[in-house]
Design a protein around this motif. Structure first.
Motif, short mmCIF file in Angstrom:
data_model
loop_
_atom_site.label_atom_id
_atom_site.label_comp_id
_atom_site.label_asym_id
_atom_site.label_seq_id
_atom_site.Cartn_x
_atom_site.Cartn_y
_atom_site.Cartn_z
N ASN A 122 31.95 50.41 28.08
CA ASN A 122 33.37 50.48 27.77
C ASN A 122 34.20 49.76 28.84
O ASN A 122 35.20 50.27 29.35
CB ASN A 122 33.84 51.93 27.60
CG ASN A 122 35.15 52.02 26.85
OD1 ASN A 122 35.36 51.29 25.89
ND2 ASN A 122 36.02 52.90 27.28
N CYS A 123 33.76 48.56 29.18
CA CYS A 123 34.36 47.77 30.25
C CYS A 123 35.10 46.57 29.68
O CYS A 123 34.54 45.84 28.85
CB CYS A 123 33.25 47.30 31.19
SG CYS A 123 33.82 46.44 32.65
N SER A 124 36.32 46.35 30.09
CA SER A 124 37.05 45.14 29.72
C SER A 124 36.62 44.03 30.68
O SER A 124 36.82 44.14 31.89
CB SER A 124 38.56 45.35 29.84
OG SER A 124 38.99 46.31 28.92
N TYR A 126 36.71 40.94 32.88
CA TYR A 126 37.74 40.15 33.55
C TYR A 126 37.50 38.69 33.21
O TYR A 126 36.47 38.13 33.58
CB TYR A 126 37.70 40.38 35.06
CG TYR A 126 38.68 39.54 35.82
CD1 TYR A 126 40.02 39.89 35.87
CD2 TYR A 126 38.28 38.38 36.48
CE1 TYR A 126 40.94 39.11 36.56
CE2 TYR A 126 39.19 37.60 37.17
CZ TYR A 126 40.52 37.97 37.21
OH TYR A 126 41.43 37.20 37.89
N GLN A 131 43.22 35.22 32.52
CA GLN A 131 44.21 36.08 33.18
C GLN A 131 45.41 35.25 33.61
O GLN A 131 45.25 34.13 34.07
CB GLN A 131 43.60 36.75 34.42
CG GLN A 131 42.42 37.64 34.14
CD GLN A 131 42.77 38.86 33.34
OE1 GLN A 131 42.25 39.05 32.27
NE2 GLN A 131 43.64 39.68 33.82
N THR A 136 46.88 41.77 36.81
CA THR A 136 46.83 42.31 35.46
C THR A 136 45.54 43.08 35.18
O THR A 136 45.45 43.77 34.19
CB THR A 136 47.00 41.20 34.40
OG1 THR A 136 45.93 40.27 34.53
CG2 THR A 136 48.33 40.50 34.55
N TYR A 137 44.55 42.97 36.04
CA TYR A 137 43.32 43.74 35.85
C TYR A 137 43.47 45.05 36.61
O TYR A 137 43.51 45.07 37.83
CB TYR A 137 42.08 42.98 36.35
CG TYR A 137 40.81 43.64 35.85
CD1 TYR A 137 40.24 43.22 34.66
CD2 TYR A 137 40.24 44.69 36.53
CE1 TYR A 137 39.10 43.84 34.16
CE2 TYR A 137 39.10 45.31 36.05
CZ TYR A 137 38.54 44.88 34.87
OH TYR A 137 37.42 45.51 34.38
N SER A 138 43.57 46.15 35.88
CA SER A 138 43.81 47.44 36.53
C SER A 138 42.56 48.32 36.46
O SER A 138 41.63 48.05 35.69
CB SER A 138 44.98 48.16 35.87
OG SER A 138 44.67 48.45 34.52
N ASN A 140 42.06 51.08 35.12
CA ASN A 140 41.76 51.71 33.84
C ASN A 140 41.00 50.79 32.89
O ASN A 140 40.59 51.20 31.82
CB ASN A 140 43.03 52.26 33.18
CG ASN A 140 44.03 51.19 32.82
OD1 ASN A 140 43.85 50.03 33.16
ND2 ASN A 140 45.10 51.59 32.17
N ARG A 141 40.79 49.53 33.27
CA ARG A 141 40.00 48.60 32.48
C ARG A 141 38.53 48.59 32.91
O ARG A 141 37.71 47.92 32.31
CB ARG A 141 40.60 47.20 32.58
CG ARG A 141 42.01 47.16 31.97
CD ARG A 141 42.62 45.80 31.99
NE ARG A 141 41.87 44.93 31.08
CZ ARG A 141 41.93 43.62 31.12
NH1 ARG A 141 42.69 43.02 31.99
NH2 ARG A 141 41.24 42.88 30.27
#
Length: 168
Positions: A122-124, A126, A131, A136-138, A140-141
């Motif tokens: 469940n990883c966004s 990078y 980007q 913008t990469y937090s 919670n991602r």
């Protein structure tokens, strides 16, 4: 893969044929094996270099140092200066709970494995070139799993957060 422990508890996971990039990342007494519980997972689709060092350093400080929680960093490759960055931090803090893994992303079949791993955790991912700003990469991602174990040649991720969220 499906794994049963000594008590007969069955867990689901995924194994990749890549391991730690620095032996100092080993956590076990044998100095070859790494085992981390409930790690956060960061994945990048390209080589991590000087441009991302401040962002990754911030994640390591926030997660590994301030919260004393493990962080797994996965990328197709790490620049020489990035590997030196890991070496310096691991020399200063021998118990720094960080694991860096080089996982090839280039051929199509390996890209599918990379993207499947992101879904399972469940990883966004990078996207280094998509980007607009590094900020913008937090946190919670980040993805996660119940545990990760491995050595210099392979890594197993157990019970990824996305297994229940992304069943399809």
């Amino acid at each position: 893969i499906t794994i049963s422990d000594k008590a007969g508890v069955v867990s689901n996971g995924i194994e990749v044929n890549s391991g730690w990039v620095n032996q100092r990342m080993a956590t076990e007494d044998d100095k070859l094996t790494v085992k981390l519980s409930n790690p956060h997972v960061f994945m990048c689709n390209d080589i991590l270099g000087d441009e991302e060092m401040e962002m990754i350093g911030g994640l390591m400080e926030n997660i590994c140092i301030n919260k004393n929680e493990p962080l797994v960093i996965i990328a197709p490759s790490f620049s020489t200066s990035f590997k030196a960055f890991f070496e310096n931090n691991l020399q200063r803090n021998k118990h720094l709970p960080v694991l860096a893994i080089e996982l090839d992303y280039s051929p199509y079949n390996k890209r599918c494995i990379f993207e499947d791993l992101a879904l399972i955790l469940n990883c966004s991912i990078y996207d280094k070139y998509g980007q607009t700003e590094k900020d913008t990469y937090s946190i919670n991602r980040l993805g996660s799993c119940s545990s990760v174990m491995g050595n210099d040649s392979h890594t197993i991720f157990i019970e990824g957060e996305g297994i229940t969220k992304n069943k399809d």
